[in-house]
Design an enzyme around this catalytic site. Structure first.
Site, PDB file in Angstrom:
ATOM      1  N   ASP A   1      47.509  44.419  42.382  1.00  0.00           N
ATOM      2  CA  ASP A   1      48.240  45.060  43.475  1.00  0.00           C
ATOM      3  C   ASP A   1      47.609  44.982  44.863  1.00  0.00           C
ATOM      4  O   ASP A   1      48.201  44.496  45.797  1.00  0.00           O
ATOM      5  CB  ASP A   1      48.472  46.533  43.136  1.00  0.00           C
ATOM      6  CG  ASP A   1      48.967  46.712  41.716  1.00  0.00           C
ATOM      7  OD1 ASP A   1      49.369  45.724  41.091  1.00  0.00           O
ATOM      8  OD2 ASP A   1      48.945  47.852  41.234  1.00  0.00           O
TER       9      ASP A   1
ATOM     10  N   GLU B   1      39.451  51.389  32.767  1.00  0.00           N
ATOM     11  CA  GLU B   1      40.429  50.470  33.349  1.00  0.00           C
ATOM     12  C   GLU B   1      39.717  49.304  34.056  1.00  0.00           C
ATOM     13  O   GLU B   1      40.124  48.155  33.942  1.00  0.00           O
ATOM     14  CB  GLU B   1      41.283  51.262  34.356  1.00  0.00           C
ATOM     15  CG  GLU B   1      42.503  50.563  34.890  1.00  0.00           C
ATOM     16  CD  GLU B   1      43.259  51.434  35.898  1.00  0.00           C
ATOM     17  OE1 GLU B   1      42.784  52.554  36.214  1.00  0.00           O
ATOM     18  OE2 GLU B   1      44.318  50.992  36.383  1.00  0.00           O
TER      19      GLU B   1
HETATM   20  C1  9WN Z   1      51.735  49.439  39.500  1.00  0.00           C
HETATM   21  C2  9WN Z   1      49.634  49.340  34.378  1.00  0.00           C
HETATM   22  C3  9WN Z   1      49.572  48.657  35.733  1.00  0.00           C
HETATM   23  C4  9WN Z   1      49.100  47.184  35.624  1.00  0.00           C
HETATM   24  C5  9WN Z   1      48.793  46.576  36.978  1.00  0.00           C
HETATM   25  C6  9WN Z   1      47.819  47.498  37.711  1.00  0.00           C
HETATM   26  C7  9WN Z   1      48.419  48.906  37.847  1.00  0.00           C
HETATM   27  C8  9WN Z   1      50.478  49.953  38.784  1.00  0.00           C
HETATM   28  C9  9WN Z   1      49.890  51.114  39.559  1.00  0.00           C
HETATM   29  O1  9WN Z   1      48.685  49.421  36.564  1.00  0.00           O
HETATM   30  O2  9WN Z   1      49.575  48.826  38.654  1.00  0.00           O
HETATM   31  O3  9WN Z   1      52.372  48.488  38.693  1.00  0.00           O
HETATM   32  O4  9WN Z   1      50.542  52.172  39.569  1.00  0.00           O
HETATM   33  O5  9WN Z   1      48.804  50.981  40.135  1.00  0.00           O
HETATM   34  O6  9WN Z   1      47.472  46.979  38.946  1.00  0.00           O
HETATM   35  O7  9WN Z   1      48.244  45.303  36.808  1.00  0.00           O
HETATM   36  O8  9WN Z   1      50.081  46.438  35.003  1.00  0.00           O
HETATM   37  O9  9WN Z   1      48.410  49.211  33.732  1.00  0.00           O
END
Ligand code: 9WN
Length: 433
Positions: A168, A400
């Protein structure tokens, strides 16, 4: 290291994060179903619970849109996660499915995961039935990506939103986002930064831009054609496209099992591979391509290493890419030396060991590198990387992401894909060294 204990702890996390048909990335921070997370998680299940792996992937396709898009989130529970289903309003699109979903996608791991399930299956008849069901759905998704998300007709997908990259707030997006000037933002309340130390999460400015870009997509009812000219973020993303190409190779193998005609898939692969070098390669390195500024984004991040995962990259080239991990992507002055790739090269002035995708170590992308090393017969290096991953999680827990200077686990704990990658590393039968 007690591998059996590590394995049972990892399985326990997936068990606790399992919700009837799918696994949430984190019960606390991400309580819904995520697109590429489900892919990594299904790969873990393929090693010890074929049925769960199949169910995980099939449940993801319950959220598939009529135009083929596989959304990045399927909302299945009530929660305070932002942005929620009310924000995305998927139903404004004529293509929306019954389930509530987001309006954007994520890197297409499904064909790769489906192939792992078949390869590892104890019950091949069941696995073949599963492939028969999932194959046309994956084809439809890839068709969406290569038709509706490649108006430039290159064979490479254009992402419209940083969330579509899965990385992100990667520094790769900074220059493109600098030109995005949010206006008329709706009132919204972040919850992510209350659950994890806010200094580790993307900034409020980043979120304003994420919300703003989503608002533009909504303005055009998620019609890709109409939104294309107006969306202020249009990138040919290396990681997304690398995964797509390898997913198409997995589809070829699936097509062979199902005795399906592979012609279309071969054409896709050929076209993507032809453009890959042209768009992404400059001065000995791979970079993402910004379609708005018409320039490569010349910052060395983990994305520059991911081409190692490609089948069509020559072994010699793969070796060169790998050497960069040692030179610039693993910590030089660390108290603990984990030979794992950081999300940004450590000498970048913006390298931050604690902030989301701007420095820390992530296991899913290191797992892609590990698989790449094996594809290119660099077994010694692959083994080192594998042990570093196991060692890190053994010392720090299933976090994470990880501070590369200290090895400290950061972000949310009991994170599903970290558990999933460890399970696959311990149980995989593909190891050939
Ligand atoms: C937005 C779920 C997701 C991953 C992404 C990570 C994070 C979300 C957030 O979490 O993104 O999609 O709310 O930060 O960057 O890679 O799929 O684990």
């Amino acid at each position: 290291m007690n591998k059996q204990k590590l394995l049972s702890d990892a399985k326990k996390i997936l068990k606790e994060n399992w919700r009837t048909t799918n696994t949430v990335p984190s019960a606390k921070l991400y309580p819904h179903q995520w697109n590429w997370d489900s892919g990594f998680i299904a790969i873990a299940y393929s090693n010890f619970d074929q049925k769960k792996g199949q169910t995980e992937l099939l449940s993801l396709f319950q959220g598939q849109w009529k135009n083929g898009m596989l959304p990045h989130i399927i909302f299945r529970a009530r929660s305070d996660y932002f942005p929620n289903e009310k924000f995305w309003q998927s139903k404004i699109s004529k293509d929306a499915p019954e389930l509530e979903t987001s309006g954007i996608t994520q890197p297409p791991m499904q064909a790769i995961a489906a192939w792992h399930i078949y390869e590892n299956a104890k019950n091949k008849t069941e696995a073949k039935k599963f492939l028969e069901i999932i194959y046309p759905k994956i084809i439809k998704f890839h068709e969406f990506l290569l038709n509706q998300r490649d108006p430039e007709k290159t064979g490479l997908v254009t992402i419209f939103h940083p969330w579509e990259s899965g990385l992100d707030n990667s520094i790769r997006w900074d220059s493109a986002l600098r030109k995005v000037k949010p206006k008329n933002l709706p009132n919204y309340k972040r919850t992510d930064n209350k659950k994890v130390d806010s200094s580790q999460r993307p900034s409020d400015d980043d979120y304003d831009k994420y919300v703003y870009i989503s608002q533009i997509l909504k303005k055009y009812n998620y019609d890709n054609k109409k939104a294309y000219k107006h969306v202020p973020f249009r990138i040919k993303d290396i990681i997304f496209n690398t995964i797509l190409i390898e997913a198409n190779y997995a589809l070829l193998r699936i097509a062979k099992v199902l005795k399906q005609n592979p012609k279309k898939i071969n054409t896709w692969i050929k076209k993507s591979e032809k453009s890959y070098h042209k768009y992404f390669f400059e001065d000995g390195f791979y970079y993402d391509y910004d379609l708005i500024s018409k320039k490569r984004i010349k910052i060395k991040t983990i994305a520059s290493l991911i081409p190692l995962y490609l089948t069509h990259v020559k072994n010699k080239e793969a070796k060169k890419i790998f050497e960069n991990i040692d030179k610039s992507f693993s910590c030089q002055q660390c108290t603990v030396h984990f030979k794992l790739a950081t999300s940004l090269n450590v000498s970048d002035k913006n390298f931050n060991p604690m902030k989301y995708w701007r420095g820390p170590i992530w296991l899913n992308v290191n797992w892609l590198l590990y698989e790449g090393l094996k594809k290119h017969k660099m077994y010694y290096e692959a083994r080192e990387l594998k042990h570093a991953m196991l060692d890190l999680v053994n010392k720090s827990g299933f976090y994470e992401y990880f501070n590369p200077n200290t090895g400290q686990g950061i972000g949310i704990k009991d994170f599903s894909w970290s558990a999933a990658m460890i399970i696959d590393l311990i149980l995989e039968k593909r190891e050939r060294f």
